[in-house]
Design a protein around this motif. Sequence first.
Motif, PDB file in Angstrom:
ATOM      1  N   THR A   1      10.364   4.122   5.788  1.00 15.74           N
ATOM      2  CA  THR A   1      10.958   4.871   4.682  1.00 15.74           C
ATOM      3  C   THR A   1      10.987   6.364   5.005  1.00 15.74           C
ATOM      4  OG1 THR A   1      10.325   3.270   2.997  1.00 15.74           O
ATOM      5  CG2 THR A   1      10.643   5.539   2.267  1.00 15.74           C
ATOM      6  N   VAL A   2      12.144   6.983   4.782  1.00 18.00           N
ATOM      7  CA  VAL A   2      12.336   8.412   5.031  1.00 18.00           C
ATOM      8  C   VAL A   2      12.018   9.182   3.752  1.00 18.00           C
ATOM      9  CG1 VAL A   2      14.029  10.189   5.658  1.00 18.00           C
ATOM     10  CG2 VAL A   2      14.073   7.942   6.785  1.00 18.00           C
ATOM     11  N   GLY A   3      11.369  10.338   3.888  1.00 15.59           N
ATOM     12  CA  GLY A   3      11.014  11.086   2.692  1.00 15.59           C
ATOM     13  C   GLY A   3      11.050  12.586   2.866  1.00 15.59           C
ATOM     14  N   SER A   4      11.268  13.268   1.752  1.00 15.87           N
ATOM     15  CA  SER A   4      11.185  14.720   1.694  1.00 15.87           C
ATOM     16  C   SER A   4      10.772  15.094   0.277  1.00 15.87           C
ATOM     17  CB  SER A   4      12.516  15.371   2.075  1.00 15.87           C
ATOM     18  OG  SER A   4      12.395  16.779   2.158  1.00 15.87           O
ATOM     19  N   GLY A   5      10.620  16.379   0.005  1.00 10.25           N
ATOM     20  CA  GLY A   5      10.196  16.785  -1.321  1.00 10.25           C
ATOM     21  C   GLY A   5      10.339  18.271  -1.537  1.00 10.25           C
ATOM     22  N   GLU A   6      10.106  18.669  -2.780  1.00 12.01           N
ATOM     23  CA  GLU A   6      10.213  20.086  -3.122  1.00 12.01           C
ATOM     24  C   GLU A   6       9.305  20.412  -4.296  1.00 12.01           C
ATOM     25  OE1 GLU A   6      13.943  22.703  -2.910  1.00 12.01           O
ATOM     26  OE2 GLU A   6      13.822  22.192  -5.035  1.00 12.01           O
ATOM     27  N   VAL A   7       8.648  21.581  -4.215  1.00 11.49           N
ATOM     28  CA  VAL A   7       7.823  22.127  -5.296  1.00 11.49           C
ATOM     29  C   VAL A   7       8.578  23.274  -5.945  1.00 11.49           C
ATOM     30  CG1 VAL A   7       5.685  23.339  -5.860  1.00 11.49           C
ATOM     31  CG2 VAL A   7       5.656  21.509  -4.164  1.00 11.49           C
ATOM     32  N   ARG A   8       8.633  23.295  -7.278  1.00  9.31           N
ATOM     33  CA  ARG A   8       9.244  24.423  -7.976  1.00  9.31           C
ATOM     34  C   ARG A   8       8.312  25.063  -8.998  1.00  9.31           C
ATOM     35  NH1 ARG A   8      15.702  23.174  -8.966  1.00  9.31           N
ATOM     36  NH2 ARG A   8      16.183  22.623  -6.803  1.00  9.31           N
ATOM     37  N   GLY A   9       7.227  24.414  -9.334  1.00  6.77           N
ATOM     38  CA  GLY A   9       6.281  25.013 -10.256  1.00  6.77           C
ATOM     39  C   GLY A   9       5.409  26.039  -9.564  1.00  6.77           C
ATOM     40  N   GLY A  10       4.778  26.883 -10.363  1.00 13.74           N
ATOM     41  CA  GLY A  10       4.000  27.986  -9.801  1.00 13.74           C
ATOM     42  C   GLY A  10       2.571  27.657  -9.441  1.00 13.74           C
ATOM     43  N   ALA A  11       2.080  26.468  -9.820  1.00 12.24           N
ATOM     44  CA  ALA A  11       0.666  26.153  -9.599  1.00 12.24           C
ATOM     45  C   ALA A  11       0.496  24.715  -9.100  1.00 12.24           C
ATOM     46  CB  ALA A  11      -0.116  26.352 -10.890  1.00 12.24           C
ATOM     47  N   PRO A  12       0.999  24.415  -7.901  1.00  9.61           N
ATOM     48  CA  PRO A  12       0.960  23.030  -7.426  1.00  9.61           C
ATOM     49  C   PRO A  12      -0.394  22.628  -6.852  1.00  9.61           C
ATOM     50  CG  PRO A  12       2.004  24.417  -5.775  1.00  9.61           C
ATOM     51  CD  PRO A  12       1.731  25.302  -6.970  1.00  9.61           C
ATOM     52  N   ALA A  13      -0.663  21.318  -6.923  1.00  9.14           N
ATOM     53  CA  ALA A  13      -1.772  20.702  -6.194  1.00  9.14           C
ATOM     54  C   ALA A  13      -1.156  19.574  -5.383  1.00  9.14           C
ATOM     55  CB  ALA A  13      -2.835  20.176  -7.149  1.00  9.14           C
ATOM     56  N   THR A  14      -0.958  19.809  -4.083  1.00 10.55           N
ATOM     57  CA  THR A  14      -0.215  18.867  -3.256  1.00 10.55           C
ATOM     58  C   THR A  14      -0.896  18.636  -1.917  1.00 10.55           C
ATOM     59  OG1 THR A  14       1.163  20.637  -2.351  1.00 10.55           O
ATOM     60  CG2 THR A  14       2.020  19.466  -4.275  1.00 10.55           C
ATOM     61  N   ARG A  15      -0.527  17.541  -1.286  1.00  9.36           N
ATOM     62  CA  ARG A  15      -1.044  17.156   0.025  1.00  9.36           C
ATOM     63  C   ARG A  15       0.145  16.797   0.913  1.00  9.36           C
ATOM     64  NH1 ARG A  15      -5.620  12.893   1.598  1.00  9.36           N
ATOM     65  NH2 ARG A  15      -4.737  12.040   3.505  1.00  9.36           N
ATOM     66  N   GLU A  16       0.194  17.347   2.120  1.00 12.93           N
ATOM     67  CA  GLU A  16       1.189  17.033   3.155  1.00 12.93           C
ATOM     68  C   GLU A  16       2.609  17.454   2.784  1.00 12.93           C
ATOM     69  OE1 GLU A  16       0.381  16.418   6.095  1.00 12.93           O
ATOM     70  OE2 GLU A  16      -0.600  14.493   6.443  1.00 12.93           O
ATOM     71  N   PHE A  17       2.759  18.427   1.870  1.00  9.19           N
ATOM     72  CA  PHE A  17       4.119  18.812   1.501  1.00  9.19           C
ATOM     73  C   PHE A  17       4.814  19.598   2.601  1.00  9.19           C
ATOM     74  CE2 PHE A  17       4.468  16.933  -2.506  1.00  9.19           C
ATOM     75  CZ  PHE A  17       5.721  17.227  -3.027  1.00  9.19           C
ATOM     76  N   ALA A  18       4.086  20.337   3.428  1.00  5.61           N
ATOM     77  CA  ALA A  18       4.738  21.043   4.536  1.00  5.61           C
ATOM     78  C   ALA A  18       5.418  20.061   5.472  1.00  5.61           C
ATOM     79  CB  ALA A  18       3.722  21.891   5.293  1.00  5.61           C
ATOM     80  N   LEU A  19       4.819  18.902   5.654  1.00  5.72           N
ATOM     81  CA  LEU A  19       5.398  17.878   6.527  1.00  5.72           C
ATOM     82  C   LEU A  19       6.732  17.365   5.983  1.00  5.72           C
ATOM     83  CD1 LEU A  19       3.510  14.937   8.133  1.00  5.72           C
ATOM     84  CD2 LEU A  19       5.353  14.416   6.558  1.00  5.72           C
TER      85      LEU A  19
END
Length: 278
Positions: free
Chosen positions: A30-48
């Motif tokens: 499965t291919v994936g991507s993502g985007e953050v637009r809020g000012g206070a995220p708690a995320t893992r591996e989003f740079a990837l």
Amino acid sequence: MATPQLLTAYAGHWTGEGTGVTVILPPPGTVGSGEVRGGAPATREFALLEPGRLVERVDAVVLSGGSAFGLAAGDGVMRLLRERGQGFPTDFGPVPIVVGMSIFDASVATDPPGAEQGRAAALAAFGGEPFGIGTVGAGTGATTGKWRGTPSPGGLGRASGRAGTATVEVVAVVNAWGDVLDGDSTPVPAVATPFPMGNTTIAVVLTDARLSKLDCHLLAQSGHTGFARALHPAHSRYDGDAVVALATGEVDGADLDLLRAVTAEVMAGAIRAAVRLS
């Protein structure tokens, strides 16, 4: 193995006292991507997930309570997938690509979910347990309308739609600073002190279309369009709003712009469903 709960993906919850974990396990490749637009995220591996990064595949997405503490739930999922031989192949064995997004709930002060709870949610997914919505899994401790000073229940919602021969399905955890809107509603906020924490709406867009990583990034952006249609205000400095888009690739020739239009509508529907069922 049990029948997948979301298109061709497995999905499961662990629900605790005022918090929880939801895990989505798409099929291999499965291919994936993502985007953050809020000012206070708690995320893992989003740079990837950025389109220019080397790895395109995603093995799991983990939604959790507990803010940054709750990101530890991904560790349990990662270890389980490695035991099953799943992950990005390396000379030292597979490395599962596990993306995480967390909301801020009351468990931050008590007992936020961790690796054990992430593993439990993944096992529930593989075991074919019913995938409920409302105040379950990562939506257990969610609330909305905090900008008014009188929070209302939030939760986890789900919706789907068709884009030609392809299908789009969305799972959203709604823990917003703002209000959830019906299609023709406009909130009238009371004067209130902004609550600087305790917010975030996070979501996964899943489609059976065959898409590139860049296409998935555009699909995630359209998911945020759905945020703006169903939340007011959306993407505030106090929210960690984030979307991951996954394409499993069973359907060829899908029109990307039609997929994006449908995704925005389905996202708005999933956000509204989270509140109606909480």
